[in-house]
Motif scaffolding. Sequence first.
Motif, PDB file in Angstrom:
ATOM      1  N   THR A 132      -3.046  -5.158   5.260  1.00 28.32           N
ATOM      2  CA  THR A 132      -1.939  -4.663   4.573  1.00 28.32           C
ATOM      3  C   THR A 132      -1.675  -3.230   4.627  1.00 28.32           C
ATOM      4  O   THR A 132      -1.049  -2.608   4.945  1.00 28.32           O
ATOM      5  CB  THR A 132      -1.610  -5.175   3.513  1.00 28.32           C
ATOM      6  OG1 THR A 132      -1.362  -6.724   3.458  1.00 28.32           O
ATOM      7  CG2 THR A 132      -0.139  -4.773   2.835  1.00 28.32           C
ATOM      8  N   CYS A 133      -2.965  -2.393   4.100  1.00 27.82           N
ATOM      9  CA  CYS A 133      -3.048  -1.311   3.847  1.00 27.82           C
ATOM     10  C   CYS A 133      -3.172  -0.415   5.203  1.00 27.82           C
ATOM     11  O   CYS A 133      -2.832   0.895   5.277  1.00 27.82           O
ATOM     12  CB  CYS A 133      -4.124  -0.924   2.686  1.00 27.82           C
ATOM     13  SG  CYS A 133      -3.629  -1.590   1.051  1.00 27.82           S
ATOM     14  N   GLU A 134      -4.064  -1.256   5.989  1.00 26.44           N
ATOM     15  CA  GLU A 134      -4.220  -0.368   7.255  1.00 26.44           C
ATOM     16  C   GLU A 134      -3.184  -0.186   8.324  1.00 26.44           C
ATOM     17  O   GLU A 134      -3.073   0.542   9.258  1.00 26.44           O
ATOM     18  CB  GLU A 134      -5.575  -0.795   8.060  1.00 26.44           C
ATOM     19  CG  GLU A 134      -6.992  -0.619   7.160  1.00 26.44           C
ATOM     20  CD  GLU A 134      -8.122  -0.887   7.651  1.00 26.44           C
ATOM     21  OE1 GLU A 134      -7.935  -1.584   8.867  1.00 26.44           O
ATOM     22  OE2 GLU A 134      -9.246  -0.706   7.317  1.00 26.44           O
ATOM     23  N   ASP A 135      -2.486  -1.252   8.172  1.00 27.11           N
ATOM     24  CA  ASP A 135      -1.076  -1.348   9.192  1.00 27.11           C
ATOM     25  C   ASP A 135       0.050  -0.828   8.663  1.00 27.11           C
ATOM     26  O   ASP A 135       0.947  -0.707   9.400  1.00 27.11           O
ATOM     27  CB  ASP A 135      -0.944  -3.131   9.350  1.00 27.11           C
ATOM     28  CG  ASP A 135      -1.716  -3.581   9.835  1.00 27.11           C
ATOM     29  OD1 ASP A 135      -2.847  -2.963  10.776  1.00 27.11           O
ATOM     30  OD2 ASP A 135      -1.801  -4.753  10.445  1.00 27.11           O
ATOM     31  N   HIS A 136       0.073  -0.219   7.368  1.00 28.63           N
ATOM     32  CA  HIS A 136       1.208   0.467   6.868  1.00 28.63           C
ATOM     33  C   HIS A 136       0.905   2.013   6.448  1.00 28.63           C
ATOM     34  O   HIS A 136      -0.156   2.220   6.058  1.00 28.63           O
ATOM     35  CB  HIS A 136       1.985  -0.083   5.728  1.00 28.63           C
ATOM     36  CG  HIS A 136       2.476  -1.824   6.249  1.00 28.63           C
ATOM     37  ND1 HIS A 136       1.492  -2.961   6.137  1.00 28.63           N
ATOM     38  CD2 HIS A 136       3.431  -2.174   6.386  1.00 28.63           C
ATOM     39  CE1 HIS A 136       2.161  -3.832   6.442  1.00 28.63           C
ATOM     40  NE2 HIS A 136       3.471  -3.722   6.723  1.00 28.63           N
ATOM     41  N   GLN A 137       1.970   2.461   6.500  1.00 26.81           N
ATOM     42  CA  GLN A 137       1.708   4.136   5.981  1.00 26.81           C
ATOM     43  C   GLN A 137       1.220   4.083   4.496  1.00 26.81           C
ATOM     44  O   GLN A 137       0.122   4.787   4.150  1.00 26.81           O
ATOM     45  CB  GLN A 137       2.849   4.879   6.083  1.00 26.81           C
ATOM     46  CG  GLN A 137       2.891   6.324   5.771  1.00 26.81           C
ATOM     47  CD  GLN A 137       4.284   7.119   5.638  1.00 26.81           C
ATOM     48  OE1 GLN A 137       5.201   6.391   5.836  1.00 26.81           O
ATOM     49  NE2 GLN A 137       4.179   8.341   5.799  1.00 26.81           N
ATOM     50  N   LEU A 138       2.020   3.325   3.625  1.00 31.77           N
ATOM     51  CA  LEU A 138       1.525   3.131   2.181  1.00 31.77           C
ATOM     52  C   LEU A 138       1.519   1.507   1.743  1.00 31.77           C
ATOM     53  O   LEU A 138       2.176   0.850   2.506  1.00 31.77           O
ATOM     54  CB  LEU A 138       2.561   3.700   1.349  1.00 31.77           C
ATOM     55  CG  LEU A 138       2.735   5.330   1.420  1.00 31.77           C
ATOM     56  CD1 LEU A 138       3.776   5.902   0.400  1.00 31.77           C
ATOM     57  CD2 LEU A 138       1.252   5.823   0.836  1.00 31.77           C
ATOM     58  N   CYS A 139       0.371   1.416   1.012  1.00 26.59           N
ATOM     59  CA  CYS A 139       0.664  -0.145   0.661  1.00 26.59           C
ATOM     60  C   CYS A 139       0.765   0.005  -0.990  1.00 26.59           C
ATOM     61  O   CYS A 139       0.404   0.811  -1.641  1.00 26.59           O
ATOM     62  CB  CYS A 139      -0.925  -1.090   0.944  1.00 26.59           C
ATOM     63  SG  CYS A 139      -2.275  -0.277   0.326  1.00 26.59           S
ATOM     64  N   ILE A 140       1.744  -0.764  -1.433  1.00 25.64           N
ATOM     65  CA  ILE A 140       2.068  -0.636  -2.940  1.00 25.64           C
ATOM     66  C   ILE A 140       1.582  -2.014  -3.597  1.00 25.64           C
ATOM     67  O   ILE A 140       1.892  -3.033  -3.317  1.00 25.64           O
ATOM     68  CB  ILE A 140       3.585  -0.686  -3.190  1.00 25.64           C
ATOM     69  CG1 ILE A 140       4.374   0.181  -2.268  1.00 25.64           C
ATOM     70  CG2 ILE A 140       4.079  -0.466  -4.675  1.00 25.64           C
ATOM     71  CD1 ILE A 140       3.934   1.693  -2.506  1.00 25.64           C
ATOM     72  N   ILE A 141       0.709  -1.341  -4.457  1.00 31.83           N
ATOM     73  CA  ILE A 141      -0.149  -2.453  -5.077  1.00 31.83           C
ATOM     74  C   ILE A 141       0.228  -2.727  -6.663  1.00 31.83           C
ATOM     75  O   ILE A 141       0.075  -1.621  -7.429  1.00 31.83           O
ATOM     76  CB  ILE A 141      -1.710  -2.335  -5.132  1.00 31.83           C
ATOM     77  CG1 ILE A 141      -2.014  -2.394  -3.670  1.00 31.83           C
ATOM     78  CG2 ILE A 141      -2.571  -3.685  -5.708  1.00 31.83           C
ATOM     79  CD1 ILE A 141      -3.688  -1.913  -3.336  1.00 31.83           C
ATOM     80  N   ALA A 142       0.511  -3.965  -7.299  1.00 29.12           N
ATOM     81  CA  ALA A 142       0.741  -4.048  -8.646  1.00 29.12           C
ATOM     82  C   ALA A 142      -0.316  -5.057  -9.312  1.00 29.12           C
ATOM     83  O   ALA A 142      -0.702  -6.083  -8.510  1.00 29.12           O
ATOM     84  CB  ALA A 142       2.256  -5.040  -8.870  1.00 29.12           C
ATOM     85  N   VAL A 143      -0.804  -4.305 -10.388  1.00 26.37           N
ATOM     86  CA  VAL A 143      -1.716  -5.443 -11.123  1.00 26.37           C
ATOM     87  C   VAL A 143      -1.053  -5.883 -12.360  1.00 26.37           C
ATOM     88  O   VAL A 143      -0.607  -5.214 -13.194  1.00 26.37           O
ATOM     89  CB  VAL A 143      -2.968  -4.472 -11.412  1.00 26.37           C
ATOM     90  CG1 VAL A 143      -3.991  -5.566 -12.268  1.00 26.37           C
ATOM     91  CG2 VAL A 143      -3.651  -3.872 -10.431  1.00 26.37           C
ATOM     92  N   LEU A 144      -0.890  -7.175 -12.393  1.00 28.54           N
ATOM     93  CA  LEU A 144      -0.050  -7.855 -13.318  1.00 28.54           C
ATOM     94  C   LEU A 144      -0.793  -8.240 -14.529  1.00 28.54           C
ATOM     95  O   LEU A 144      -2.064  -8.747 -14.345  1.00 28.54           O
ATOM     96  CB  LEU A 144       1.089  -8.848 -12.749  1.00 28.54           C
ATOM     97  CG  LEU A 144       1.751  -8.470 -11.570  1.00 28.54           C
ATOM     98  CD1 LEU A 144       2.755  -9.560 -10.935  1.00 28.54           C
ATOM     99  CD2 LEU A 144       2.784  -7.076 -12.003  1.00 28.54           C
ATOM    100  N   PRO A 145      -0.294  -8.672 -15.494  1.00 30.70           N
ATOM    101  CA  PRO A 145      -1.031  -8.915 -16.791  1.00 30.70           C
ATOM    102  C   PRO A 145      -1.484 -10.641 -16.502  1.00 30.70           C
ATOM    103  O   PRO A 145      -0.649 -11.212 -15.759  1.00 30.70           O
ATOM    104  CB  PRO A 145      -0.072  -8.999 -17.891  1.00 30.70           C
ATOM    105  CG  PRO A 145       1.002  -8.072 -17.606  1.00 30.70           C
ATOM    106  CD  PRO A 145       1.077  -8.241 -16.001  1.00 30.70           C
TER     107      PRO A 145
END
Length: 548
Positions: A398-411
């Motif tokens: 996901t991160c290497e195939d896209h300009q940015l990868c948006i990552i959420a760390v949820l409770p």
Amino acid sequence: MEQKTRGGSRVRQLVPGKSANEVVANGERLHEGLSDGRARSDGRERSAARSANSFFYGDETWLILVGGWEATRGEQGIKDWENKRNELLSWTDNSREGRWTGRNQQLHCYKKTGAVACVLVLSVQGLYSPSDDVVDLSPSNFDREVMQSDSLWLVEFYAPWCGHCQRLVPDWKKAATALKGIVKVGAVDADQHKSLGGQYGVRGFPTIKIFGSNKNKPEDYQGGRSSQAIVDAAINALRSLVKDRMAGKSGGSDQSRQSGSGGGASKKDVVELTDDNFDQTVLNSDDVWMVEFFAPWCGHCKNLEPEWAAAATELKEQTKGKVRLGAVDATVHQVLASRYGIRGFPTIKLFRKGEDPEDYEGGRSRSDIVARALDLFSENAPPPELLEILNEDVLKKTCEDHQLCIIAVLPHILDTGASGRNGYLEVMMKMAEKYKKKMWGWLWTEAGAQMELETSLGIGGFGYPAMAAINARKMKFALLKGSFSETGIHEFLRDLSVGRGSTAPVGGGALPKINAVEPWDGKDGELPVEDDIDLSDVELDDLGKDEL
């Protein structure tokens, strides 16, 4: 006094009664006056031009033939002198023969009735000599030397009277010497061999073309004119030629045009379209197509070319090949040009399956083209997928195939329950839909499941939920500092879109190790079952006694 040239045109005496030394000296002074006048005002320039006319031509009309070009009187005369001054000042005084000679011209001085008269005539010599490493090309040897050769050729089409061509000479020679035995470098006097220049659409000088594996479709060179830029472009073209041969493309490049600039964009992602392949490639495709109809001789098309190529590459990456750019040589594939009513160049049309083609009327920069293409793509594209980080492959791809990868760390699920977690995921999906034209990747994980990831991104200091955006190419990230809400995330992503916001390097300089975890089942969390403790063998009467 007048003399006839070979073509029958007349060349007037230049400054009758003046010696060659006087001509050069006064020409230099008048050139300085002209430059001084330009620096001050148009009035000073006109004054310098009047002085030129008075000194050189008196009240007579000055008519002098230079490479088929005629100049007359004051201002035009001094401008011509300005173009020729460097050549005149470099001439050698052959006083015994009574003439000053230069590479392309001769100033002949002779006596008549006790006065000296001088005329400027054009010689037939080109800019390059047999001792140079530049191969002199003409209609008699062009086919043998270039078209039938397996070598890569850089060919300059020039005119001897062209100032830009004259300034290019030392760099062209230097490049030819540096490339000797590697790439062939040639030159065509297109003023003398007009048919050869016309065959390749030469409209100005100098024009440089790269003849690669497909000699019938030479590529325009549009890079710098220093020897280093020329050599860099030649090596890049040679590398492309070798790659084509390794791939079995013996027929040459699949592009009819390609930028020759050493730092320019590659044309590899622009699809060459023809009368034969257009319907199958474009009309029957599910992809969005932007198609440029061009003419090889068109200056605007040449200006568009590097922008078009750069946009094609960017869109290929951002849309995973769902938006494609093509090019049609409308001078060759006239059936297509007629079908779509092409009347000028370049003309760009938009094609989507099942819809009538549209005219593109936006800007011609890479960013303009990409923006319009992404608008077209996003109109019908599904929102990006929101993935849970279950293993290393999910994060890496996901991160290497896209300009940015948006990552959420949820409770943790025990802290929010299923409804709370679904609320966070819904916010993320809305943002993914809102920013889908950016073609970013979207990921989430549970707090504590990927501790090395959290550490590398500095997550935890702001509590959960937390969000980070990673640029895997630069190994940098930015953290959401506002609220984990539609408004807060929108402000965060908007700043990223325009290059604002603070960033930091990813800890360790690489994507961290990821633990393999089971996917969330969509349910509320359950507390772990505690083992029962058997207290039957504990003597409670002894618990309160002190031991000495």
